[in-house]
Design a protein around this motif. Structure first.
Motif, short mmCIF file in Angstrom:
data_model
loop_
_atom_site.label_atom_id
_atom_site.label_comp_id
_atom_site.label_asym_id
_atom_site.label_seq_id
_atom_site.Cartn_x
_atom_site.Cartn_y
_atom_site.Cartn_z
N ALA A 1 16.50 -15.11 43.75
CA ALA A 1 15.75 -14.84 42.52
C ALA A 1 15.71 -16.11 41.69
O ALA A 1 16.75 -16.73 41.45
CB ALA A 1 16.39 -13.71 41.73
N VAL A 2 14.52 -16.50 41.30
CA VAL A 2 14.32 -17.74 40.56
C VAL A 2 13.85 -17.42 39.14
O VAL A 2 12.93 -16.62 38.95
CB VAL A 2 13.29 -18.64 41.27
CG1 VAL A 2 12.84 -19.78 40.36
CG2 VAL A 2 13.87 -19.19 42.56
N ILE A 3 14.51 -18.04 38.17
CA ILE A 3 14.09 -17.92 36.77
C ILE A 3 13.08 -19.02 36.49
O ILE A 3 13.35 -20.20 36.70
CB ILE A 3 15.30 -18.05 35.82
CG1 ILE A 3 16.31 -16.94 36.11
CG2 ILE A 3 14.86 -17.99 34.37
CD1 ILE A 3 17.61 -17.10 35.36
N THR A 4 11.91 -18.61 36.04
CA THR A 4 10.83 -19.55 35.81
C THR A 4 10.38 -19.48 34.36
O THR A 4 10.95 -18.73 33.56
CB THR A 4 9.66 -19.28 36.77
OG1 THR A 4 8.70 -20.31 36.64
CG2 THR A 4 9.03 -17.93 36.53
N ASN A 5 9.40 -20.25 34.01
CA ASN A 5 8.89 -20.27 32.64
C ASN A 5 7.62 -19.43 32.55
O ASN A 5 6.75 -19.53 33.41
CB ASN A 5 8.58 -21.71 32.20
CG ASN A 5 9.82 -22.59 32.22
OD1 ASN A 5 10.87 -22.19 31.73
ND2 ASN A 5 9.71 -23.78 32.79
N GLY A 6 7.54 -18.61 31.52
CA GLY A 6 6.33 -17.82 31.30
C GLY A 6 6.34 -16.51 32.04
O GLY A 6 7.28 -16.18 32.79
#
Length: 516
Positions: free
Chosen positions: A345-350
């Motif tokens: 799981a990757v935390i991204t922007n927006g």
């Protein structure tokens, strides 16, 4: 506390699939019926069993398919399956709680998703007419020849699979890639971001071939069908009918031959040698609450095992322990693996719209990863917060696991060396791919990669150990394995369903063309 930390804690508690111990069928005052003879019996109706049943029916061979689960017919009302928001007994096989996401109390019922809790691993599998195709993502993914031979023996001709058997399966499943007009909707925002992030990192990414009817997905978008695929409802079944599960192609075609009868809610408990190279199959007929309502016995000339890696291997181990199949060798239960499954799981922007836009539609292929070849497929997950993209990685897992028979529970115990050198290597390779993605996109992993579960259990009755390359069990002319049990732990960085079906087609060709 930061927003990122809150997300990490949420995911750590949620993404690791919590599972309850399944409830065994309750024995009632069952009625033993007379023994019936049938030319061929198929145990299980997943990808191997569906192929076997169709080809037997087309050959004019009277066949019964014994399936432990119930039949799931798509309704116009769009209410066949349970949903993530309101799970009930339809979600889970004979369990008082759901087995993924949160452990929600439910009524005990013959639901679509089952679990095998092992030592070092949790394995998920389908239950119902159509087997794993009811709960899978529809990914129809062919391995490369180079990686195929890192898993399979050279006695299997990859060029023949590529020329004959993969196309044969494809002609029936009719997979296709997500159309651009669907991909461009807000429902599939995560899929688009996934492709964009791969491009920024210089990684190869593309659309997957999917056993999905995209016209039905379009109807969901237009409000003409119940929202299901577009809201990420994958693992309990898709209510709109967008998933081309096996009950809607191979199995319905088998029944249409007039030679194949599918009997749902029949749990096989024993396989025995009969006389003259025949087999006796004993099973419990259950109701939808798991209560045994009748005990049945069949005798057949040809027996095809297709109950999945866990189910088929358990039946063979039980027959071995009880000396009902005396010629089985000591390789039964060995060479089991997880297909290298690892959830990330990757935390991204927006915004990412992470719980919508299913099934899995896109893949990053990092086959030239300097540590080990891996791929990662973007997934929808109903519990993931905004700003997070989830995916599952696949690698070449060595078949280091095994199953043994537990006489006290009368079931198979599963063992997986989760910290083996090969598993650590695969984890490092997948982490390397994520590092490239994160460096190029200013993203971060939400938590360590999770290798605690697999949706792709493989092995236990493998080619070259228990069976020959055409699935015939050594020592038995008329006993065949045609499911994921044949495969030694991995389908070489791809989802197994396509290869299982292609190998089953190959097995059935050899069976039907031999001198009987």
């Amino acid at each position: 506390m930061s927003r990122v930390l809150k997300r990490r804690q949420f995911l750590q508690g949620s993404l690791a699939a919590a599972a309850s111990v399944g409830v065994s069928a309750v024995r009632a005052s069952a009625v033993r019926t007379k023994e019936d003879y049938i030319e061929a019996i198929v145990i299980g109706s997943g990808f191997g069993g569906a192929v076997a049943s169709l080809r037997l029916g087309q050959a004019g061979i009277e066949t019964i398919v014994l399936e432990r689960g119930r039949r799931w017919q798509i309704t116009d009302a769009g209410d066949t399956f349970s949903t993530y928001q309101k799970p009930d007994g339809r979600s889970t096989w004979l369990s008082p709680t759901t087995v993924i996401f949160d452990q929600v109390p439910i009524d005990v019922y013959t639901g679509v998703l089952d679990i095998k809790r092992g030592n070092g691993i949790i394995a998920y599998r389908g239950a119902g007419v159509g087997g794993g195709s009811l709960v899978y993502n529809g990914v129809t993914y062919q391995p490369t020849q180079e990686l195929f031979y890192q898993v399979f023996p050279r006695t299997i001709n990859y060029e023949e699979l590529d020329r004959v058997y993969y196309p044969r399966v494809r002609s029936i499943l009719k997979p296709s890639q997500i159309p651009d007009d669907v991909l461009q909707t807000n429902y599939y925002l995560s899929s688009r971001i996934f492709l964009e992030q791969a491009a920024k990192a210089g990684l190869k990414a593309r659309k997957l071939d999917m056993a999905v009817d995209w016209d039905i997905v379009r109807q969901e978008i237009a409000g003409q069908k119940v929202p299901s695929a577009i809201t990420g409802q994958v693992y309990y079944g898709i209510n709109s009918g967008a998933k081309n599960s096996l009950d809607r192609n191979y199995l319905s075609m088998a029944e249409a031959t007039g030679k194949v009868e599918i009997r749902p809610l029949h749990v096989v408990t024993a396989i025995e040698e009969s006389d003259k190279e025949r087999f006796r199959i004993v099973c419990n007929q259950i109701n939808e609450q798991g209560t045994v309502i009748a005990q049945k016995s069949f005798v057949c000339r040809y027996l095809f095992l297709a109950a999945g890696s866990i189910g088929t291997t358990e039946l063979l181990l039980r027959a071995q322990a009880n000396a009902t199949l005396r010629r089985l060798n000591n390789q039964v239960g060995k060479f089991w693996g997880t297909n290298g499954d690892g959830v990330g799981a990757v935390i991204t922007n927006g915004p990412t719209n992470p719980t919508q836009g299913g099934p899995a539609a896109t893949v990053i292929e990092h086959l030239d990863n300097p540590i080990a070849p891996v791929v990662t497929e973007q997934l929808t997950f109903p519990i993931v917060p905004e700003g997070v993209i989830t995916s599952v990685g696949l690698a070449i897992a060595k078949p280091e696991g095994y199953l043994t028979y537990n006489t006290s529970t009368q079931s198979a115990d599963l063992f997986w060396p989760s910290n083996s050198a090969n598993n650590q290597k695969n984890a490092q390779a997948l982490e390397y791919t994520y590092q490239l993605l994160n460096q190029a996109n200013s993203t971060t992993l939400a938590q360590p990669l999770d290798f605690s579960s697999t949706a792709h259990p493989l092995g236990g009755a493998t080619i070259g150990a228990v069976c020959n390359t055409y699935g015939q069990v050594q020592g038995y002319r008329n006993l065949f394995v045609v499911d994921g049990s044949l495969i030694p732990g991995s389908t070489a960085c791809t989802n197994p369903s396509f290869t299982i079906a292609a190998l089953a087609e190959r097995c059935m060709d050899r069976f039907l063309n031999r001198s009987t």
